[in-house]
Design a protein around this motif. Structure first.
Motif, short mmCIF file in Angstrom:
data_model
loop_
_atom_site.label_atom_id
_atom_site.label_comp_id
_atom_site.label_asym_id
_atom_site.label_seq_id
_atom_site.Cartn_x
_atom_site.Cartn_y
_atom_site.Cartn_z
N ILE A 99 5.93 3.40 0.36
CA ILE A 99 5.12 2.33 0.74
C ILE A 99 4.77 2.45 2.18
N ILE A 100 3.36 2.40 2.31
CA ILE A 100 3.17 2.43 3.87
C ILE A 100 2.76 0.92 4.65
N GLN A 101 2.61 0.08 3.78
CA GLN A 101 2.26 -1.15 4.04
C GLN A 101 2.83 -2.24 3.23
N ARG A 102 3.70 -2.97 3.70
CA ARG A 102 4.41 -4.04 2.97
C ARG A 102 3.41 -5.18 2.45
N THR A 103 3.95 -6.11 1.67
CA THR A 103 3.21 -7.43 1.05
C THR A 103 2.72 -8.16 2.37
N ILE A 143 0.75 -1.30 0.00
CA ILE A 143 -0.09 0.02 -0.13
C ILE A 143 0.79 1.26 0.08
N ARG A 144 0.68 2.04 -1.07
CA ARG A 144 1.64 3.33 -1.01
C ARG A 144 0.61 4.56 -0.69
N LEU A 145 1.39 5.54 -0.25
CA LEU A 145 0.64 6.84 0.04
C LEU A 145 0.62 7.75 -1.20
N ARG A 146 -0.62 8.40 -1.36
CA ARG A 146 -0.82 9.00 -2.48
C ARG A 146 -0.54 10.53 -2.17
N GLY A 205 1.72 -7.36 5.20
CA GLY A 205 0.56 -6.72 5.82
C GLY A 205 1.15 -5.68 7.17
N ILE A 206 2.44 -5.51 7.21
CA ILE A 206 3.07 -4.91 8.29
C ILE A 206 3.22 -3.65 7.81
N PRO A 207 2.93 -2.56 8.54
CA PRO A 207 3.11 -1.01 8.04
C PRO A 207 4.63 -0.67 8.26
N THR A 208 4.93 0.24 7.25
CA THR A 208 6.45 0.57 7.31
C THR A 208 6.81 1.62 8.52
N TYR A 209 7.92 1.75 8.58
CA TYR A 209 8.87 2.51 9.69
C TYR A 209 7.79 3.93 9.86
N ASN A 210 8.08 4.41 8.78
CA ASN A 210 7.66 6.09 9.10
C ASN A 210 6.18 5.85 9.18
N PHE A 211 5.40 5.14 8.72
CA PHE A 211 4.05 5.10 9.10
C PHE A 211 3.64 4.85 10.73
N CYS A 212 4.28 3.99 11.04
CA CYS A 212 3.98 3.87 12.63
C CYS A 212 4.47 4.96 13.49
N VAL A 213 5.82 5.38 13.27
CA VAL A 213 6.24 6.82 13.94
C VAL A 213 5.04 7.80 14.17
N VAL A 214 4.50 8.11 12.74
CA VAL A 214 3.52 9.08 12.75
C VAL A 214 2.47 8.87 13.44
N ILE A 215 1.74 7.58 13.23
CA ILE A 215 0.63 7.27 14.17
C ILE A 215 0.97 7.24 15.49
N ASP A 216 2.08 6.96 15.92
CA ASP A 216 2.46 6.97 17.44
C ASP A 216 2.42 8.17 17.82
N ASP A 217 3.05 9.27 17.11
CA ASP A 217 3.38 10.47 17.48
C ASP A 217 1.87 11.12 17.52
N TRP A 218 1.22 10.70 16.84
CA TRP A 218 -0.38 11.50 16.89
C TRP A 218 -1.00 11.05 17.95
N ASP A 219 -1.20 9.29 18.32
CA ASP A 219 -2.05 8.99 19.25
C ASP A 219 -1.40 9.44 20.63
N MET A 220 -0.14 9.42 20.61
CA MET A 220 0.55 10.04 21.86
C MET A 220 0.76 11.70 22.03
#
Ligand code: GLU
Ligand code: ZN
Length: 468
Positions: free
Chosen positions: A171-175, A140-143, A177-192
């Motif tokens: 890419i934000i999610q690999r084949t 899955i890629r970011l537009r 099904g695991i999200p990539t590094y940059n994606f997880c960082v952003v979601i965490d920073d947002w949630d936290m």
């Protein structure tokens, strides 16, 4: 607004000076502003992440007295959260599935290299609505919005501008099904609800990517501080793979936590010429404004100087506790030698460098290794064997064990063998400690006791017999 910072190491190696420096700055910034400091473990690289490294992170922070208000959160436990956001992003077209095979991507890359173009994903699946139902593996890629740019403020570097055309739809999610590094960082920073991201300069190229994700999910952009790199003396950037920079090694080698905190604090930050800060002062005085833009050089001499400073300030009890801790971390049984309270006097006067203390300390509890070839050649030979033998004979006859009676034995040897004090002292020093330098040898002999000294001298004589 309440300041919230985080330390987000990846457990793929032992924490080094560079990591812990960003932890310290993030922690101090939170404490200074009465904010919150969160610990987060970024372990989505399942192959390289190891539990021992998570333990190392926690042990290091605890040793340095850097406490966290929340966490440790593990990214591996938040995969569902990340993927639920990715599903939404697919739904509202902020992201899309890419079915390009490895071969196709490779072909595209080769073509770009041939034409001297920047290597980027060619956007093949960006607008392809038809293939969405295929039962093929996909990423899955970011537009990314075309023909625009993003800017962000870095508190050290000022305004930084990135043209979107420099980036591809990454890419934000690999084949799998695991999200990539940059994606997880952003979601965490947002949630936290992180307000300030303080991290190493090596992440500066991740920032525009992360901001694109932030924009896609409608989060706020935090304030960034990218701390400049630390190099070794030759100018090479220090890395996780270099074991010399593992922080807990310093603990093992007898550095005090406050020494490291001071050293790391000043490695990229200054407050006039002030060198010595208590932890309370650090919390009070730290600011982002005084962080250096240029890189810093790791200088072991300065670290030693600081440690010497702090050791000399220790009270007798603290010094004894300090020595006890060194014993525990180095598996030394103090029952095999003099009492720590008797050794205190030696160390108190002689704490030049930590290596010196360690070497000196070990001589009381471990057998000397006769490894220094030059010393052995000069002081453990046929000629000095005579000194050792005579010394042993006289020593055995001492009735009252005191510095004075030991001095008398030494004087007698000088007289009988007609040699200098230096020769006797050096021979005994090498035989007993294996070292070139030590505190006065009569004092060492006194502290070690007759039995141990006779044991060492016998060993030295045997060593000469069998090796020379
Ligand atoms: N996990 C990253 C690292 O260990 C830090 C990421 C961040 O601070 O944004 O280098
Ligand atoms: Zn594709």
């Amino acid at each position: 607004m309440k300041i919230i910072t985080r330390f987000a190491p990846s457990p793929t190696g032992y924490l080094h000076i560079g990591n812990i420096r960003t932890a310290l700055y993030s922690w101090l910034f939170a404490r200074k502003n009465k904010g919150k400091f969160i610990l987060r473990i970024e372990n989505t690289d399942f192959k390289r992440s190891k539990t021992i490294f998570i333990k190392n992170i926690i042990d290091t922070l605890q040793w340095l007295n850097i406490d966290w208000d929340e966490g440790p959160y593990l990214q591996s436990e938040r995969i569902n959260r990340y993927n639920s956001i990715i599903s939404k992003m697919l739904h509202n077209k902020k992201a899309y599935k890419c079915y390009c095979s490895k071969q196709e991507l490779e072909k595209n890359k080769k073509k770009q290299i041939m034409h001297g173009e920047k290597i980027k994903y060619n956007g093949n699946c960006r607008n392809n609505k038809l293939i969405n139902n295929k039962k093929l593996p996909y990423t899955i890629r970011l537009r990314i919005p075309k023909n625009k740019h993003i800017t962000f403020i870095d508190t050290i570097r000022g305004k930084i501008k990135f043209n979107n055309n420099e980036l591809d739809d990454f890419i934000i999610q690999r084949t799998d099904g695991i999200p990539t590094y940059n994606f997880c960082v952003v979601i965490d920073d947002w949630d936290m609800k992180i307000t300030n991201i303080i991290r190493g300069e090596e992440h500066i190229n991740n920032t525009p990517k992360q901001i694109h994700i932030i924009n896609a999910i409608g989060a706020n952009i935090p304030i960034y501080t990218h701390v400049s790199i630390i190099t070794d003396k030759s100018g090479k950037k220090i890395s996780k793979r270099d074991n010399n920079f593992d922080i807990l090694k310093y603990k093992k080698n007898g550095y005090l936590a406050i020494t490291l905190l001071n050293y790391i604090l000043r490695l990229g930050w200054s407050y006039g010429n002030k060198e010595i800060f208590s932890q309370e002062e650090m919390k009070k005085l730290f600011n982002l404004k005084n962080l250096n833009k240029s890189s810093s050089i790791f200088d072991i001499n300065k670290l030693n100087w600081l440690n010497k400073h702090y050791l000399s300030k220790l009270s007798k009890d603290d010094m004894i506790n300090y020595l006890k801790k060194i014993c525990i971390t180095n598996n030394i049984n103090v029952n095999n030698g003099p009492k720590l309270k008797d050794l205190y006097k030696i160390f108190h006067k002689r704490c030049n460098s930590i290596n010196e203390i360690n070497n000196l300390f070990f001589i009381f509890y471990k057998n000397p290794d006769y490894k220094n070839i030059i010393l052995i050649k000069n002081y453990l030979n046929i000629k000095t064997k005579k000194i050792l033998k005579t010394f042993k004979k006289k020593l055995v006859n001492i009735n009252i064990w005191s510095i004075e009676s030991i001095n008398n034995v030494l004087k007698k040897i000088i007289f009988i063998l007609n040699i200098s004090l230096k020769e006797v002292a050096m021979t005994l020093r090498v035989a007993i400690t294996g070292l070139k330098n030590s505190p006065p040898i009569n004092y060492i002999i006194y502290l070690m006791g007759k039995k141990k000294i006779v044991f060492h001298i016998k060993n030295a004589i045997n060593f000469i017999k069998f090796n020379i």
